[in-house]
Design a protein around this motif. Sequence first.
Motif, PDB file in Angstrom:
ATOM      1  N   GLY A  65       0.764  -1.200   0.068  1.00  0.00           N
ATOM      2  CA  GLY A  65       0.078   0.015  -0.078  1.00  0.00           C
ATOM      3  C   GLY A  65       0.981   1.279   0.052  1.00  0.00           C
ATOM      4  O   GLY A  65       0.670   2.239  -0.647  1.00  0.00           O
ATOM      5  N   LEU A  66       2.034   1.298   0.742  1.00  0.00           N
ATOM      6  CA  LEU A  66       2.882   2.336   0.689  1.00  0.00           C
ATOM      7  C   LEU A  66       3.392   2.533  -0.318  1.00  0.00           C
ATOM      8  O   LEU A  66       3.590   3.820  -1.016  1.00  0.00           O
ATOM      9  CB  LEU A  66       4.053   2.053   1.504  1.00  0.00           C
ATOM     10  N   PHE A  67       3.926   1.669  -1.280  1.00  0.00           N
ATOM     11  CA  PHE A  67       4.317   1.841  -2.569  1.00  0.00           C
ATOM     12  C   PHE A  67       3.148   2.278  -3.572  1.00  0.00           C
ATOM     13  O   PHE A  67       3.618   3.133  -4.619  1.00  0.00           O
ATOM     14  CB  PHE A  67       5.175   0.538  -3.154  1.00  0.00           C
ATOM     15  N   MET A  68       2.077   1.569  -3.435  1.00  0.00           N
ATOM     16  CA  MET A  68       0.940   2.081  -4.372  1.00  0.00           C
ATOM     17  C   MET A  68       0.611   3.495  -4.113  1.00  0.00           C
ATOM     18  O   MET A  68       0.203   4.302  -5.158  1.00  0.00           O
ATOM     19  CB  MET A  68      -0.282   1.095  -4.256  1.00  0.00           C
ATOM     20  N   ASP A  69       0.834   4.029  -2.910  1.00  0.00           N
ATOM     21  CA  ASP A  69       0.341   5.328  -2.397  1.00  0.00           C
ATOM     22  C   ASP A  69       1.483   6.411  -3.370  1.00  0.00           C
ATOM     23  O   ASP A  69       1.032   7.710  -3.592  1.00  0.00           O
ATOM     24  CB  ASP A  69       0.212   5.703  -1.042  1.00  0.00           C
ATOM     25  N   HIS A  70       2.503   5.805  -3.469  1.00  0.00           N
ATOM     26  CA  HIS A  70       3.662   6.872  -4.008  1.00  0.00           C
ATOM     27  C   HIS A  70       3.905   6.423  -5.596  1.00  0.00           C
ATOM     28  O   HIS A  70       5.116   6.663  -6.032  1.00  0.00           O
ATOM     29  CB  HIS A  70       4.874   6.910  -3.254  1.00  0.00           C
ATOM     30  N   LYS A  71       3.212   5.535  -6.183  1.00  0.00           N
ATOM     31  CA  LYS A  71       3.535   4.855  -7.565  1.00  0.00           C
ATOM     32  C   LYS A  71       3.786   5.741  -8.415  1.00  0.00           C
ATOM     33  O   LYS A  71       4.789   5.821  -9.501  1.00  0.00           O
ATOM     34  CB  LYS A  71       2.607   3.813  -7.889  1.00  0.00           C
TER      35      LYS A  71
END
Length: 301
Positions: A291-297
């Motif tokens: 989720g962290l990476f998706m928020d900053h994709k």
Amino acid sequence: MIYLKKFSFPSLTEEVKFMHPGESKLDEDADLRPLYHTGSFYPFNVLPYVKLKEIEFDSVTIFYGENGCGKTTALNIIAEKLHLKRDSLFNSGRFLNDYLDMCAYNEADFREYAQFFNHNSRIITSDDVFDYSMKKREFNRQLFSKTLDVNEEYWKIRGGSPYLQSLEDYERWHTRNEVLKSKSAFLRKRLEREKEENSNGETAMLYFIKQMENEGLYLLDEPENSLSIENQMKLAEYIESSARFFNYQFIIATHSPIFLSIPKARICNLDDESKIVDSWAKLKSVRLMFGLFMDHKDEFE
């Protein structure tokens, strides 16, 4: 290779019976020590609350869970029951041996692998890696101090008289000639070589590889500590390849997505009643990271 096939821990009922003995007239032979004990009962009162009663192992098995769930306790109990080698002492508690007596494993068909356990197999903890790094630094610190003393000795001998006054002076004369020939040879003869120092992560990686260079059973407690993401990936690849192509078995306590992603690893989720999960991608910490990476994709594009 699977050396350890299954392991069972005492149930909540068994633990309660041990900690509250002699409460029945029929229980006259009970061990009454727990009745008068006011301190910790560790390792009792830990694993029943995550419902870890019995587990079957694969070539790579992982205990997963958040801090305090008992994964390190489970690893240490297995290591002590199997008498595995370890570098750092285990803070066992007063009732460890009583607890170990209540544990069981596939002992009958385990003896044929004794040669591996006598020489190679071990548990590796975060304390082991830290102590290894500190001992290397301390060795070099003491070596530096000794170098100053030997260097002072060198100049004292070099400045001494070149003449023999008596037979007792022969050894001094011989040493002085040695000094005049080569200072480096004089120092090498009296000093050990300095141990190469690396970063904490590099030292940890070297320690893991050195300790696991021979086939056997290895228990790793949170190997991600002191390792960068890159070194975690290298160690995970080493573990996966060793288990796949050679006679290695690994039991790992971790919440690192890197180690959880090892192909075909059997994952026991202590956060969910010690259930075996069918996909590492379903675990909470992995989902949070995703989720962290998706928020900053957008930042990766």
